[in-house]
Write a protein that holds these residues in place. Structure first.
Motif, short mmCIF file in Angstrom:
data_model
loop_
_atom_site.label_atom_id
_atom_site.label_comp_id
_atom_site.label_asym_id
_atom_site.label_seq_id
_atom_site.Cartn_x
_atom_site.Cartn_y
_atom_site.Cartn_z
N GLY A 389 -5.03 -4.26 0.88
CA GLY A 389 -5.09 -3.43 2.08
C GLY A 389 -3.72 -3.00 2.54
N ASP A 390 -3.70 -1.92 3.31
CA ASP A 390 -2.42 -1.42 3.81
C ASP A 390 -1.83 -2.44 4.78
OD1 ASP A 390 -0.44 0.19 5.40
OD2 ASP A 390 -1.23 1.77 4.11
N PRO A 395 -2.36 2.90 14.35
CA PRO A 395 -2.85 3.16 15.72
C PRO A 395 -2.35 2.16 16.74
CG PRO A 395 -4.62 3.44 14.14
CD PRO A 395 -3.47 2.84 13.39
N ASP A 396 -1.90 0.98 16.30
CA ASP A 396 -1.38 -0.03 17.22
C ASP A 396 0.07 0.32 17.55
OD1 ASP A 396 -0.76 -2.22 18.70
OD2 ASP A 396 -0.92 -3.67 17.06
N ARG A 397 0.28 0.93 18.71
CA ARG A 397 1.62 1.37 19.09
C ARG A 397 2.50 0.21 19.53
NH1 ARG A 397 1.49 6.00 16.47
NH2 ARG A 397 -0.25 7.35 17.13
N ALA A 398 1.91 -0.98 19.69
CA ALA A 398 2.72 -2.13 20.12
C ALA A 398 3.64 -2.60 19.01
CB ALA A 398 1.81 -3.27 20.56
N GLY A 399 3.21 -2.41 17.77
CA GLY A 399 4.04 -2.83 16.64
C GLY A 399 4.92 -1.70 16.15
N LYS A 400 5.95 -2.06 15.42
CA LYS A 400 6.88 -1.09 14.88
C LYS A 400 6.54 -0.85 13.41
CE LYS A 400 11.80 -0.08 14.29
NZ LYS A 400 13.19 -0.60 14.48
N ALA A 401 6.43 0.41 13.03
CA ALA A 401 6.08 0.74 11.65
C ALA A 401 7.17 0.25 10.70
CB ALA A 401 5.90 2.25 11.51
N ALA A 402 6.74 -0.41 9.63
CA ALA A 402 7.70 -0.99 8.69
C ALA A 402 8.07 -0.01 7.58
CB ALA A 402 7.12 -2.27 8.08
N GLY A 403 7.30 1.05 7.41
CA GLY A 403 7.66 2.07 6.43
C GLY A 403 7.42 1.65 4.99
N ASP A 404 8.08 2.36 4.07
CA ASP A 404 7.88 2.13 2.65
C ASP A 404 8.23 0.72 2.17
OD1 ASP A 404 6.86 4.62 2.30
OD2 ASP A 404 8.66 5.50 1.40
N PRO A 405 9.25 0.04 2.74
CA PRO A 405 9.53 -1.32 2.27
C PRO A 405 8.31 -2.23 2.36
CG PRO A 405 11.37 -0.53 3.55
CD PRO A 405 10.30 0.50 3.69
N GLU A 407 5.17 -1.25 2.26
CA GLU A 407 4.22 -0.78 1.26
C GLU A 407 4.61 -1.26 -0.14
OE1 GLU A 407 1.53 0.55 2.13
OE2 GLU A 407 1.95 1.19 4.19
N GLU A 408 5.88 -1.18 -0.44
CA GLU A 408 6.33 -1.61 -1.76
C GLU A 408 6.17 -3.12 -1.94
OE1 GLU A 408 10.28 -0.14 -1.85
OE2 GLU A 408 9.68 1.97 -2.07
N LEU A 409 6.36 -3.88 -0.86
CA LEU A 409 6.14 -5.32 -0.94
C LEU A 409 4.67 -5.62 -1.20
CD1 LEU A 409 7.27 -8.16 -0.69
CD2 LEU A 409 6.91 -8.03 1.80
N ALA A 410 3.79 -4.88 -0.52
CA ALA A 410 2.36 -5.06 -0.78
C ALA A 410 2.02 -4.68 -2.21
CB ALA A 410 1.55 -4.21 0.21
N GLY A 411 2.64 -3.60 -2.72
CA GLY A 411 2.42 -3.20 -4.10
C GLY A 411 2.88 -4.25 -5.08
N ALA A 412 3.99 -4.93 -4.77
CA ALA A 412 4.48 -5.99 -5.64
C ALA A 412 3.49 -7.16 -5.69
CB ALA A 412 5.86 -6.46 -5.16
N ARG A 413 2.88 -7.48 -4.56
CA ARG A 413 1.87 -8.54 -4.54
C ARG A 413 0.66 -8.15 -5.37
NH1 ARG A 413 0.68 -9.08 1.56
NH2 ARG A 413 -0.97 -10.45 0.78
N LEU A 414 0.28 -6.87 -5.28
CA LEU A 414 -0.85 -6.40 -6.08
C LEU A 414 -0.51 -6.44 -7.57
CD1 LEU A 414 -3.63 -5.09 -6.37
CD2 LEU A 414 -2.57 -2.86 -5.91
N ALA A 415 0.69 -6.00 -7.93
CA ALA A 415 1.10 -6.01 -9.34
C ALA A 415 1.14 -7.44 -9.89
CB ALA A 415 2.47 -5.35 -9.49
N ALA A 416 1.60 -8.39 -9.07
CA ALA A 416 1.63 -9.79 -9.52
C ALA A 416 0.22 -10.32 -9.73
CB ALA A 416 2.38 -10.64 -8.50
N ALA A 437 2.92 4.71 -2.37
CA ALA A 437 4.13 3.90 -2.57
C ALA A 437 3.77 2.50 -3.05
CB ALA A 437 4.93 3.82 -1.27
N ALA A 438 2.65 1.95 -2.55
CA ALA A 438 2.20 0.63 -3.01
C ALA A 438 1.59 0.72 -4.41
CB ALA A 438 1.18 0.05 -2.02
N ALA A 439 0.81 1.77 -4.67
CA ALA A 439 0.18 1.91 -5.97
C ALA A 439 1.20 2.10 -7.09
CB ALA A 439 -0.80 3.07 -5.94
N ARG A 440 2.32 2.74 -6.79
CA ARG A 440 3.33 3.00 -7.82
C ARG A 440 3.95 1.72 -8.37
NH1 ARG A 440 4.74 8.25 -8.32
NH2 ARG A 440 4.02 9.68 -6.68
N VAL A 441 3.95 0.67 -7.59
CA VAL A 441 4.56 -0.59 -8.04
C VAL A 441 3.74 -1.21 -9.17
CG1 VAL A 441 5.46 -2.82 -7.28
CG2 VAL A 441 5.48 -0.88 -5.71
#
Length: 545
Positions: A389-390, A395-405, A407-416, A437-441
């Motif tokens: 999952g992403d 939509p939760d404006r209380a948190g700060k968007a983490a951006g591509d880093p 997504e890439e970390l999530a992609g690395a977990r998926l690749a592993a 960005a996650a799928a590319r990993v």
């Protein structure tokens, strides 16, 4: 005595000077008379001569700007192009019978070339047959009832129909080429004569038009793609009848010559005319696994009816949703997901950045829904899926968007996780993530990766051999469809995978008009390694990096 000689000397000098002056004056007078006699003999004649010269109009020298050579050349080119186009419009078409149908073949100026088969009122088929500044239009005007009835009365003739249609297409194309040459030469010459009013310039325009058409024909011949019918684009009602080109396996193995392929299309269109009220259903190859890829529905309720229709028409084995099914992820939206249970196929889903964990828990409780997260793998319809999952919930404006880093970390977990599955002897066939960005990993770890998020479709083979499919918005961007000048289209795709190798064989891109529009297109595509004559796969077998 000294004064007398001085006076005599002075008087003598004065007398000599007077004599000398008189002689000089006489000589000048004689010279003037001779000059007067040469010019007009009298001063009065000389005056008349000069008055006559002043009365004559004097030539006025003006600087007339001459046109630049490039300007003249551009003007001639414009005359040639316009005249050739007008000539093609006037007489550049051929009415030719093709099998049991009456058709009109026409050459049209085009920036992209190709072939377009118009089947009124059902729609059109577009083929990327060549790259040249001319396009071949084939308009199917009507079905000849006599020839059609003859086929009904004598079914044995259908076996030879393709050869007959091939010959008809050849004759019609040759006739069209000759007539088009005459049309462009006549049009350019006539317009050149009207503009320049000089026969030589007009003939030059006609010759240049003929040369241009010959060059276009040579370019079309050099770029001719006889396999273009393997990847047609359907529009109109024909978009609901992709069986015109056969199933995924047959289009890979059965076609080898463009004329026969075009003949088969025309043959099927002939059959289609006989059943226009009930378009033929798609008959898939029984050894092909059909995956419907959807994404970014964004609370559009019309998407469920479209998905259910595609499932039934294409006999889909499994649906893959790469996220953003919701818009705000609130519990009040969960009821929107209930139609998933009645779509008629298993539903594989990953969380998007507009889907909350509450949405995910709601789907996990639904029958026939497989939620993928944290690299979890599941086998559905003979295919092994793994997804994540992403990591962001925008939509939760209380948190700060983490951006591509993130997504890439999530992609690395998926690749592993995919790598662990392969080590365990259960290799994953398709990896699913919402963000590209996650799928590319996962490149190099899996044959096929699916993603969404961008709201426009694309397909690419990444560096280490993994093919990445990014889906457009199956919801037409939801409520965001009204934000732009034109509504976003509704997009989905059918992926055909071989049941034995579980590799992608072909895919259909389906594009429907967005909010308020009623257009439809279906484009057939083949991986290069699956086209007829291909020697092998250009991509690597995923085996890690």
């Amino acid at each position: 005595m000294a004064r007398v000689p001085a006076a005599k000397s002075t008087a003598k000098t004065t007398t000599e000077g007077t004599v000398t002056t008189t002689a000089t004056t006489t000589a000048l007078r004689r010279t003037l008379r001779r000059a007067l006699r040469r010019t007009g003999r009298t001063p009065r004649a000389l005056a008349r001569h000069y008055r006559a010269r002043r009365a004559q109009p004097q030539p006025v020298t003006e600087l007339t700007p001459q046109p630049h050579p490039w300007t003249r050349a551009l003007g001639l080119v414009a005359v040639v192009l316009l005249g050739a186009w007008l000539g093609l419009l006037a007489v550049g078409n051929v009415r030719a019978p093709v099998g049991p149908m009456n058709t009109t073949m026409t050459l049209r100026p085009s920036l992209t070339g190709g072939t377009k088969i118009n089947v009124s009122p059902l729609g059109a088929l577009e083929l990327h047959s060549h790259e040249a500044p001319v396009r071949l239009d084939v308009n199917v005007d009507q079905l000849d009832p006599v020839r059609a009835q003859a086929l009904v009365d004598h079914p044995e003739r259908i076996s030879g129909l393709q050869d007959e249609i091939t010959q008809d297409v050849e004759h019609g194309t040759l006739d069209l080429a000759v007539r088009s040459c005459a049309a462009v030469v006549s049009g350019a010459t006539a317009l050149g004569l009207a503009v320049y009013r000089r026969p030589r310039r007009a003939l030059a325009a006609g010759g240049l038009a003929l040369s241009l058409l010959a060059a276009s024909g040579a370019t079309a011949y050099a770029t001719w793609n006889p396999k273009s019918v393997l990847e047609p684009k359907f529009s109109g009602l024909l978009s609901s009848a992709p069986s015109l080109v056969g199933d995924a396996r047959s289009i890979v193995t059965e076609f080898d010559v463009y004329q026969k392929e075009l003949a088969r299309l025309v043959t099927n269109v002939t059959k289609l005319y006989d059943v226009t009220s009930t378009l033929p259903a798609y008959r898939p190859d029984p050894t092909t696994i059909r995956v419907l890829h959807v994404s970014d529905i964004h609370l559009n309720p019309a998407s469920w009816k479209i998905i259910a229709s595609l499932v039934q028409q294409y006999d889909v084995n499994v649906i893959v949703d790469s996220g953003d099914t919701m818009d705000h992820g609130t519990a009040a939206e969960n009821g929107f997901l209930d139609p998933i249970a009645d779509l008629g196929a298993p539903y594989v889903w990953v969380r998007g950045n507009h889907d909350s964990h509450a949405t995910q828990r709601y789907l996990e409780r639904m029958k026939n829904v497989h939620v993928l997260d944290d690299g979890r793998a599941v086998t559905v319809a003979g295919l092994r899926f793994a997804g994540i999952g992403d990591p962001q919930f925008t939509p939760d404006r209380a948190g700060k968007a983490a951006g591509d880093p993130a997504e890439e970390l999530a992609g690395a977990r998926l690749a592993a996780a995919v790598s662990d599955q392969r080590t365990a002897g259960t290799p994953v066939d398709i990896a699913v993530a919402h963000e590209p960005a996650a799928a590319r990993v996962t490149d190099g770890e899996v044959p096929l990766a699916l993603a969404g998020h961008l709201h426009h479709a694309s397909m690419e083979v990444m560096k280490y051999g993994t093919r990445l499919r990014v889906e457009g918005s199956t919801g037409g961007s939801g409520l965001r469809a009204v934000e732009g000048k034109y509504p976003d289209p509704i997009e989905a795709s059918i992926l055909y995978l071989d049941r034995d190798t579980r590799r992608l064989q072909a895919w259909d891109e389906i594009k429907l008009g967005g909010l308020g529009l009623t257009t439809a297109e279906v484009s057939r595509h083949l991986p290069k390694e699956n086209t007829p004559g291909a020697t092998g796969s250009p991509t690597r077998t995923p085996s890690g990096r």
